[in-house]
Scaffold this active site. Structure first.
Site, PDB file in Angstrom:
ATOM      1  N   GLU B 304       0.782  -1.169   0.043  1.00 37.21           N
ATOM      2  CA  GLU B 304       0.057  -0.181   0.048  1.00 37.21           C
ATOM      3  C   GLU B 304       0.690   1.307   0.187  1.00 37.21           C
ATOM      4  O   GLU B 304       0.717   2.209   1.022  1.00 37.21           O
ATOM      5  CB  GLU B 304      -0.894   0.139   1.431  1.00 37.21           C
ATOM      6  CG  GLU B 304      -1.715  -1.448   1.449  1.00 37.21           C
ATOM      7  CD  GLU B 304      -2.908  -1.365   2.374  1.00 37.21           C
ATOM      8  OE1 GLU B 304      -2.487  -0.631   3.584  1.00 37.21           O
ATOM      9  OE2 GLU B 304      -3.991  -1.688   2.161  1.00 37.21           O
ATOM     10  N   CYS B 396     -10.627   0.678   7.393  1.00 39.22           N
ATOM     11  CA  CYS B 396     -10.077   1.920   8.082  1.00 39.22           C
ATOM     12  C   CYS B 396     -10.785   2.785   7.012  1.00 39.22           C
ATOM     13  O   CYS B 396     -11.006   3.917   7.313  1.00 39.22           O
ATOM     14  CB  CYS B 396      -8.335   1.786   7.499  1.00 39.22           C
ATOM     15  SG  CYS B 396      -7.858   1.324   5.950  1.00 39.22           S
TER      16      CYS B 396
END
Lengths: 623, 623
Positions: B304, B396
């Site tokens: 990521e 998230c």
């Protein structure tokens, strides 16, 4: 099911062509010795001494045995082609003794589990590589047997295969499992061929038939091991559904292709039409929807995997070298199993492009991933490098070349009773079942190939007319051949006499290639090909910014030369280079670059990055 | 260091603009309640009851506390803006009591480690998320305190912060560590602001100063834990070198940006010029080399993470929603710290595009990754989806929106003693330090904004003139303002009287945007923008194959409407559509597609996939 073809033993082919020959030689002279040295340096050879203890350096790894096995296979193949190489013969013999010495009384032969986790044998088939390592040892043993006639390595691996057969199978009390990294299926077929023992073919067939059945073995195993595994994990290992129901190529590309090879091998040997039918569908999924132009497979580094139809990004392409080699072998099996040239067309594409791009001309440096676009912005990580490397921690690709390159001649020819079939008219000689042919010419750099019969006899000589070839002609002893190809092969059945000459002329044009419009990454782009060779631009010839050059499609390209690549036809053309009006900004509004005309030189994709660090553009921005 | 600006409390801003207002409302009405429901359903709320035992379902996870903390923060922010919402107030109060009830006698407050691995506290700071969860709880507690005036949650988190300070620090016997997932640094600054306690700022400063020092804490920890960690692992966590030496944005993009926010917060509060200088360099690395046009950050799903300069692939773009929200906050801090409008320009870009694209207009579905090119070939995996999802295992992004959207008004305005600064002229009212302004107009859909003074007094009203705006004018009570902007802000210092009117006219043109030529992915492509809004083509408006359409740059685009998006200006233009001459082949030679002219309709990027499944093209193939 029609009568299958089988490979001509690579030792029966002696090439003298401008592409393969040098690769076979550099493999013998450089790739194999340097891989042996790396295996020694990293501990892969010493691991077979079983002298490692916890706390020592060079802790064995679960895939180490496979690496050394592949080098041994390469040594055996090279020895078969160079029987006078006494040093090689002695070295191989001592390594074979070493490997055999690591075999356990029950036949088990894996240095990781024997030394590091002896209580973990066969406990995590999904993740660990026991069956994979076993398969590569079997392939090495078969190659050793064929090269030397000695049965010692072969017999040892038969004992190991017998040991494996006591562990895996449908019977109660056995693990109803199958490999987490496929490979043993194809190896067992080779073992069956070499020994004549049907039980090894049966075990291969078991692994293939059991795969993906419900209840799923890997899910059960994951529950036992309290590890997390879901549908996408099963797909990565081609174990989500039974293989005969699979029609999309999914998951880890090397694993997938090794499975498909094993499936084809079993189908050919058992006459299993439903299995061959699955192979056809899976091949089509790869070659018509999920393959790079270079014959590379596996679009993403995430899971080293196939992704979706037409997802073929050039900058993040993974296209692992091992996957190209596996695809070439799958295509070769399919060509042999079906007799159809479409498979040999794909095999040739992969061989000349995605396979050879993974190794330097010198034979000592390797790409693990083969990107189609490389520049300063390329995201390099792990195995993804912009320059070939001498080795990798996970060094599957270098060791694959050790065993793959010696087989190049074998790809060129197939045979069955009374027929010799030329898949690639590379210059050289072939002799098989009393038929002997010499080919001369410059293929693939030009399309002329003369087939001269060196023996007399009644047989069929069939020659592939590539799908990319728009015009071709053939003359037999000076007389035009009027016969047309069937299934892509021109098959001449006659009584051949020594001295008979068949002159084949394949038109090699410089072709402008486009991709299916569903391949978003290639929209508005062209590629250049000359016969089976994909061409590419390097910044070494064209200056920086090769991916931004605009190459008009409607121009007349010509052949020329690129510096440092004498004898290799380059493609010469014109392009537009845009001025940089960014002022260093990342994004800017309402400023249009100007254009200037420049000359471009494209070289075969497989040869890029042989003259130093360079940018690469394969799909070229066009108009 | 010049006097910093600070955010206007979002409760002091009441918007009535055509973009943010609806998002704030849908957050209050939908995003927050649906996230609470998801937290309940998945066990994230019950985890605070500390009643989970091994073997039970819904095993707590190391990041669960952070998710619920973010929802609580969002509830507090929404309550502050809707003080009459008694249901919300009661619900929040009971959840706060629940959270506090999970605190241990020593102040420790983490439901995973308390229930699941009580002996593993603070033992793997690199991988586990203890400090990250603590930071989000602190942010929630501060928001709760500001919304309700109650100190109970705030005091509990002060006790936890005090507990953390006994574990981490430079003193002998303490862990010389710092978070593996940054966030607590910025949270501690908020805690210091809310309590006036300098010790929390000191702890934030400690975490920042210690990070990346030698000997490296994470490497030592990895050795203790016998886990494998190398340089690239350290880079993924921005711990490879001390933060003041970092100038390239590297590693996990959300972690990186949270760190940079914390660095800016500490620099602003301590006057640390070297730290602010590092923030400037890191900001430049992101915004000028590693950011998508939409303000998205992190080019790859692998880790990521940020990758390399100019590596901005559109099809495999990750551009995580959380990273966009973090970038907007970082840009906001930098604008406040430096007073320079370039940072507010970047903030605005990210807000209107990459931030809002991650959530549906209804507020109940989310993108984790924001691709710039989506079609049938898109490689979807894990969090990368072509349609917004109601939730993710690692959720998230949805919970980030709960707390981010209520702050949108706060982004529009900054303040310092005697000055009110408008970053974004969104319609609404603001009142701060006795200064009160009403803005009317249709920004960002048009560029007219009228600022009306609702109070009297001597102060400076400064208004950003965006860098993208080529022509602008302002009239104060009907009289043209001759003054020019400084640092991108037009600052009018005077004695304002209630009723004074400043009429601002920003020219919003339809701009053709190009990328720096080093961005290979965008070579030959254009994007369309209208003011701060990036536009994109959906197949819903334009039929399939939007990524293959050829959009000439030199045409006159106009504004219009797209179906189902009333009131939103669409961009209307012409393009060429190519015929499909592939015959279904993946690659083909020497066939050129024909072209037909078609009309295209582009909509704001942030609004794509609000009318059903669709293809997406942001960078458009051009000529």
């Amino acid at each position: 099911m029609q009568q299958s073809f089988f490979p001509v033993d690579p030792t029966a082919v002696h090439l003298s062509d401008p592409v393969f020959t040098a690769r076979i030689e550099s493999c013998h002279n450089t790739t194999i010795p340097s891989s042996v040295a790396k295996c020694r340096e990293t501990g892969r050879i010493d691991s077979f001494r079983l002298a490692w203890r916890e706390g020592m350096p060079k802790r064995p790894h679960i895939f180490w045995d496979s690496d050394f096995a592949k080098v041994l296979e390469g040594m055996a193949l090279a020895l078969a082609q160079n029987p006078g190489d006494k040093t090689l013969a002695d070295e191989l013999d001592s390594y074979v003794d070493l490997v055999i010495s690591a075999q356990q009384p029950d036949g088990y032969l894996n240095t990781y589990f024997t030394q590091v986790e002896p209580d973990k044998r066969w406990s995590n088939i999904f993740e660990w590589h026991e069956l994979y390592c076993a398969g590569h040892l079997m392939e090495a043993a078969v190659a050793h047997f064929r090269a030397t006639g000695s049965r010692k390595f072969l017999d040892a691996l038969c004992r190991y295969a017998d040991c494996i057969a006591t562990v895996f199978g449908t019977e109660p009390g056995k693990l109803h499992g199958y490999p987490g990294h496929e490979e043993i299926e194809l190896a067992l077929c080779k073992l069956a061929d070499a020994t004549g023992e049907k039980k090894y073919l049966d075990l291969a067939k078991y692994f293939i038939d059991e795969r993906g059945k419900k209840p799923n073995f890997f899910l059960e195993e994951a529950e036992r091991n309290k590890t997390w595994l879901d549908e996408s994990g099963l797909r990565n290992r081609q174990a989500h559904i039974p293989v005969r129901e699979q029609s999309d190529a999914v998951g880890h590309s090397v694993r997938a292709l090794y499975l498909y090879i094993g499936m084809t091998d079993v189908a050919m040997r058992t006459g299993d039409a439903s299995l061959l039918d699955a192979c056809r569908k899976l091949f089509e999924s790869v070659a018509e929807k999920r393959m790079y132009l270079i014959g590379g497979c596996g679009s993403t580094a995430i899971g080293e995997a196939f992704t979706t139809d037409y997802d073929l990004p050039n900058d993040t392409a993974y296209a692992e070298s091992c996957a190209s080699m596996a695809f070439a072998q799958f295509a070769r099996r399919m060509a042999d199993a079906t007799g159809e040239a479409q498979y040999a067309d794909a095999m040739e594409l992969s061989l000349y492009n995605g396979c050879l791009s993974g190794i330097s001309l010198e034979g000592d440096r390797f790409f693990y991933a083969n990107m189609l676009t490389v520049d300063d912005a390329s995201f390099l990580h792990g195995h993804v490098t912009a320059e070939r490397q001498p080795w990798f921690d996970c060094s599957c690709c270098p060791t694959s070349y050790c065993r793959f390159l010696p087989q190049l001649g074998g790809f060129a020819w197939s045979q069955r009773s009374g027929e010799l079939r030329c898949n690639i008219p590379a210059a050289g000689t072939v002799s098989c079942n009393g038929m002997q042919i010499r080919v001369t010419g410059g293929y693939p750099y030009n399309g002329n190939a003369t087939f001269e019969c060196l023996s007399s006899g009644t047989f069929t000589l069939s020659i592939r007319i590539p799908a990319w070839c728009r015009n071709w002609s053939a003359k037999l002893n000076g007389k035009t051949v009027e016969q047309q190809p069937e299934n892509g092969y021109l098959s001449l059945s006659r009584e051949w006499k020594a001295g008979d000459k068949l002159e084949l002329a394949l038109e090699l044009a410089i072709d402008v290639v486009r991709a299916n419009p569903r391949v978003t990454a290639d929209a508005g782009k062209i590629a250049l090909m000359h016969g089976p060779l994909v061409y590419a631009l390097e910044s070494i010839d064209n200056g920086p910014g090769v991916n931004a050059l605009i190459v008009p499609a409607d121009q007349t390209f010509s052949l020329g030369e690129a510096k440092g690549l004498a004898g290799v036809p380059a493609i010469i053309g014109e392009a537009w280079r845009e001025t940089d009006v960014s002022n260093g900004e990342l994004y800017f509004r309402n400023r249009k670059p100007a254009r200037e005309k420049v000359r471009i030189t494209a070289i075969p994709y497989a040869l890029w990055q042989n003259r130093g660090k360079s940018e690469l553009a394969t799909w070229l921005r066009s108009n």
